[in-house]
Structure formats: C-alpha cells, structure tokens
Design an enzyme around this catalytic site. Sequence first.
Site, short mmCIF file in Angstrom:
data_model
loop_
_atom_site.label_atom_id
_atom_site.label_comp_id
_atom_site.label_asym_id
_atom_site.label_seq_id
_atom_site.Cartn_x
_atom_site.Cartn_y
_atom_site.Cartn_z
N ARG A 76 -39.81 24.57 -63.39
CA ARG A 76 -39.97 23.90 -62.09
C ARG A 76 -39.79 24.88 -60.91
O ARG A 76 -39.22 24.52 -59.88
CB ARG A 76 -38.97 22.75 -61.93
CG ARG A 76 -39.24 21.56 -62.79
CD ARG A 76 -40.58 20.93 -62.43
NE ARG A 76 -40.65 19.58 -62.94
CZ ARG A 76 -40.96 19.26 -64.21
NH1 ARG A 76 -41.25 20.23 -65.07
NH2 ARG A 76 -41.00 18.02 -64.58
N SER B 148 -39.18 12.83 -60.97
CA SER B 148 -37.81 13.29 -61.18
C SER B 148 -37.24 13.75 -59.85
O SER B 148 -37.82 14.62 -59.20
CB SER B 148 -37.78 14.47 -62.14
OG SER B 148 -38.33 14.11 -63.37
N GLU C 249 -34.91 18.32 -57.28
CA GLU C 249 -36.16 18.98 -57.62
C GLU C 249 -37.14 18.81 -56.47
O GLU C 249 -38.01 19.64 -56.25
CB GLU C 249 -36.71 18.33 -58.90
CG GLU C 249 -37.84 19.06 -59.55
CD GLU C 249 -38.98 18.15 -59.88
OE1 GLU C 249 -40.04 18.29 -59.24
OE2 GLU C 249 -38.83 17.32 -60.78
N1 EPU Z 1 -32.30 10.63 -70.84
C1 EPU Z 1 -31.34 9.63 -70.79
N2 EPU Z 1 -31.45 8.68 -69.84
C2 EPU Z 1 -32.44 8.67 -68.92
C3 EPU Z 1 -33.41 9.69 -68.96
C4 EPU Z 1 -33.33 10.67 -69.92
O1 EPU Z 1 -30.43 9.58 -71.61
O2 EPU Z 1 -32.45 7.76 -68.10
C5 EPU Z 1 -32.22 11.67 -71.88
C6 EPU Z 1 -32.69 11.22 -73.21
O3 EPU Z 1 -31.82 11.78 -74.17
C7 EPU Z 1 -34.05 11.81 -73.38
C8 EPU Z 1 -33.91 13.10 -72.59
O4 EPU Z 1 -32.99 12.77 -71.55
O5 EPU Z 1 -34.36 12.02 -74.72
C9 EPU Z 1 -35.18 13.60 -72.01
O6 EPU Z 1 -35.73 12.55 -71.25
P1 EPU Z 1 -37.28 12.51 -70.87
O7 EPU Z 1 -38.10 12.90 -72.02
O8 EPU Z 1 -37.54 11.21 -70.21
O9 EPU Z 1 -37.43 13.69 -69.85
P2 EPU Z 1 -36.55 14.19 -68.64
O10 EPU Z 1 -35.87 15.45 -69.04
O11 EPU Z 1 -35.70 13.12 -68.10
C10 EPU Z 1 -38.54 15.69 -67.83
C11 EPU Z 1 -39.29 15.97 -66.57
C12 EPU Z 1 -40.28 14.85 -66.28
C13 EPU Z 1 -41.24 14.76 -67.45
C14 EPU Z 1 -40.41 14.48 -68.72
C15 EPU Z 1 -41.25 14.43 -69.97
C16 EPU Z 1 -37.83 17.33 -65.21
C17 EPU Z 1 -37.00 17.42 -63.98
N3 EPU Z 1 -38.38 16.15 -65.46
O12 EPU Z 1 -37.72 14.55 -67.59
O13 EPU Z 1 -41.04 15.21 -65.14
O14 EPU Z 1 -42.20 13.73 -67.25
O15 EPU Z 1 -39.43 15.51 -68.90
O16 EPU Z 1 -41.68 15.70 -70.29
O17 EPU Z 1 -37.99 18.33 -65.90
C18 EPU Z 1 -41.25 14.98 -62.77
O18 EPU Z 1 -41.07 16.20 -62.67
O19 EPU Z 1 -41.46 14.28 -61.75
C19 EPU Z 1 -41.19 14.35 -64.07
C20 EPU Z 1 -41.28 13.04 -64.21
#
Ligand code: EPU
Length: 346
Positions: A168, A240, A341
Amino acid sequence: MQNIEENKSLKAFNSFGFEAKARYFAAPDSDEKIMALLAYAKKHDIPVFVLGGGNNVVFAKDFDGLVLCPKMNGINIISENDNDIFIDVGAGFEWDKFVRYTSFLNYKGVCGIENLSGIPGTVGAAPVQNIGAYGMEVKDTIFTVNGIFIDDIKTFLLKNSKCEFAYRDSIFKNSLKQKTVITCVTFKLSKKHEYKLDYGNLKDELAKYDKIDLRNIRQTILDIRATKLPDPKELGNAGSFFKNPVVERTTAERLLEQFPSIPVYPADSTDASRNKVKLSAGWMIENCALKGYRQNNIGVHHKQALILVNYGGGTAQELMSFAQMAQDKVFDKFGVKIEPEVVIVN
Ligand code: EPU
C-alpha cells in the site's frame, strides 16, 4: 482561466460523502490542459491537490486551492509479443472498467489484475497506494507511470523499479507526495494464464463453476467483495480505513503467546528480509469489540472491521475522532499502532 469552477462542493467527489469545498476545481481531459492549469496555479501561487475517484481521501476541511481531477480516458495497446501485452491507460479511466476490459481482451482475456476486480477508483490512483487484494498487487503489472511534475510542469516517465512500490505504498506517497499528476499508466499483462487462487476462500468459491477462467475468477472476486464490503454508493466509506500493521517478528511472537488466534501474515519481500511480519488490523479492531460499533453517524462496518462508514450526515471531524478512538483501543490492548491507509487532506 477557462474550465475552472469556484467554490465547488466535493461531496460527490469523496466516497465518504463528506461536505467540503474546493476554492477552485478542474477536470482536464488532456496533458496540455493539465499543464495549462498547473502554469496558472503556479503563477497565482495556488496549491494543487490531485484527486482520483475520491475513494481513498478524507477532506478534513475546505481545500483553499485547486483540486485537479484528471479525466484522460484512453486505452491503447502499444505492443505485444507471444507472452505479454503492453497497454497504455489514461489516468481518468475507471479502474474496474479496465479490469473488465482485460478479462475479455483477445477473447480469453489477459492475466494479472483479475483479483483486483471491484476496487473503486481510477487507473491514475492505482499506483499511488499500490492497490492490492486477494493476493495480488498492481505493482506486479505496472510497466511505467507517466505524469507531470507540479513544480516545474515537466513530464516524466518512471519505470516500475523507480516507483518504490511496497505494501500500500509507493514513491507517490513519499518523496513525490502531491508533487505529480499521474496522466497515464502502462501495464504489462500476461497472455499466459497463471492464476493466483490461494488467498482465503477464493478456490472454494470458484468450485461452483465448471471451469476456472478469468471471467469466472473476476465474478467470484466481485461476489466475495459484495458479501463483505459496503458499496460506497449506498454507505459512505473509503474501503480499508487502516493499513495492516507491519511489525517486528518478535512483537508478533509476544502477541501470539497472549492471543493464540491472532492472524500473522508474511510481509512483502523488503520488510520480510528485515524480519518483519504483517498483522491483521481488522482482527484487532474486532477483538476490541468494535465491529459494528457506532457513535452517532460514524461506525465500524459490521462485516469488515477495517472499514469505517458514514451512516449519513457524519462529518470528517467525527470520523477523525472515531478513528483515533479505534487506534487508542487497539494500542491499549495489543501495543500496536495502526495507521490510516486513507489520505487525510487538512
Ligand atoms: N479479520 C477479522 N475481522 C475483520 C476483518 C478481518 O478478524 O473484521 C481477519 C480475519 O482473520 C481474516 C483476516 O483478517 O481472515 C484478513 O481479512 P480480509 O481477507 O478481509 O482482508 P483484510 O486484511 O482485512 C485486506 C485489504 C483489503 C482487501 C482484502 C482482501 C488492506 C489494508 N486491506 O483487508 O483492501 O480487499 O485484504 O485481499 O490491506 C482496501 O484497501 O480498501 C481493501 C478493501
């Protein structure tokens, strides 16, 4: 100066839907028009802020300068060989429309950005924060970034290796922050179909199709996103709100002792070589009992804790103090700082 609007409301130009005004606003559709606007701003000492789709910004107050919203919208295939295709795309082109275009190109589609389906915003904004999702990052397909320096109004062409891409992050968020207008991005996409399906439940979700191809992957990503992420057209948000924090491995080990289920991911290669790992900000926010929590018009989304939402009528000030509260709670419980972010303009 022609084509400059004054005291323009930015409500429709930021996905949180916050009210803020730009003293001047312009949406040029060519490099020449951008250069003329930059010359005008320079002559009159007017600060310039470059806005893409407004999906990753918070205007904390009115902007006393020129908001410049590039609208160049062309797509050109510039060359191809047996393996790759090189495509120039104007900065104003809508990101997801470009992803859709690539999934149909050459009948079978071309590979490299399919997992980035459904990300709101423009092509010009994609390199700035190196958009990423479902195991893909745009940096792996960007060949060059073309633009104009705001200070001396000269054009530039930066090769991928000079863009300092990281999680990012890029040179456009650091030493070149608000110093350039990105006008066009050249992508290198693959004719060889090698898919990245290892993230989360992507493979399981694809099992419902009789074959795995680009269009089915794209549709699956769009479906997964629709179940988890709020549509900014319906509920103000900027995706995010926080980055997943990159911490020392020893910090993660300490946390794992105390919180055995805390997710720990490998960091990208530069950080990994420095013995760092990535934690899930969403998990930590959720484990501070904030998922779905709401104060007046601002809250944490009930399905994805990394996303802050404006239920309508909220202000940037309310959002900023809500975000600070979430940061403090995470810090008190886990001793880890989470950073926004989104870009905060104040
Ligand atoms: N998780 C939770 N609770 C939540 C959200 C996430 O426990 O409410 C934990 C879970 O263990 C899950 C892990 O976090 O398995 C990863 O969650 P998720 O796959 O939803 O991804 P994220 O890390 O929360 C990132 C990106 C998103 C992108 C997703 C999928 C960043 C800052 N965000 O989110 O990007 O869509 O991965 O690849 O890296 C964005 O940048 O606007 C965005 C939505």
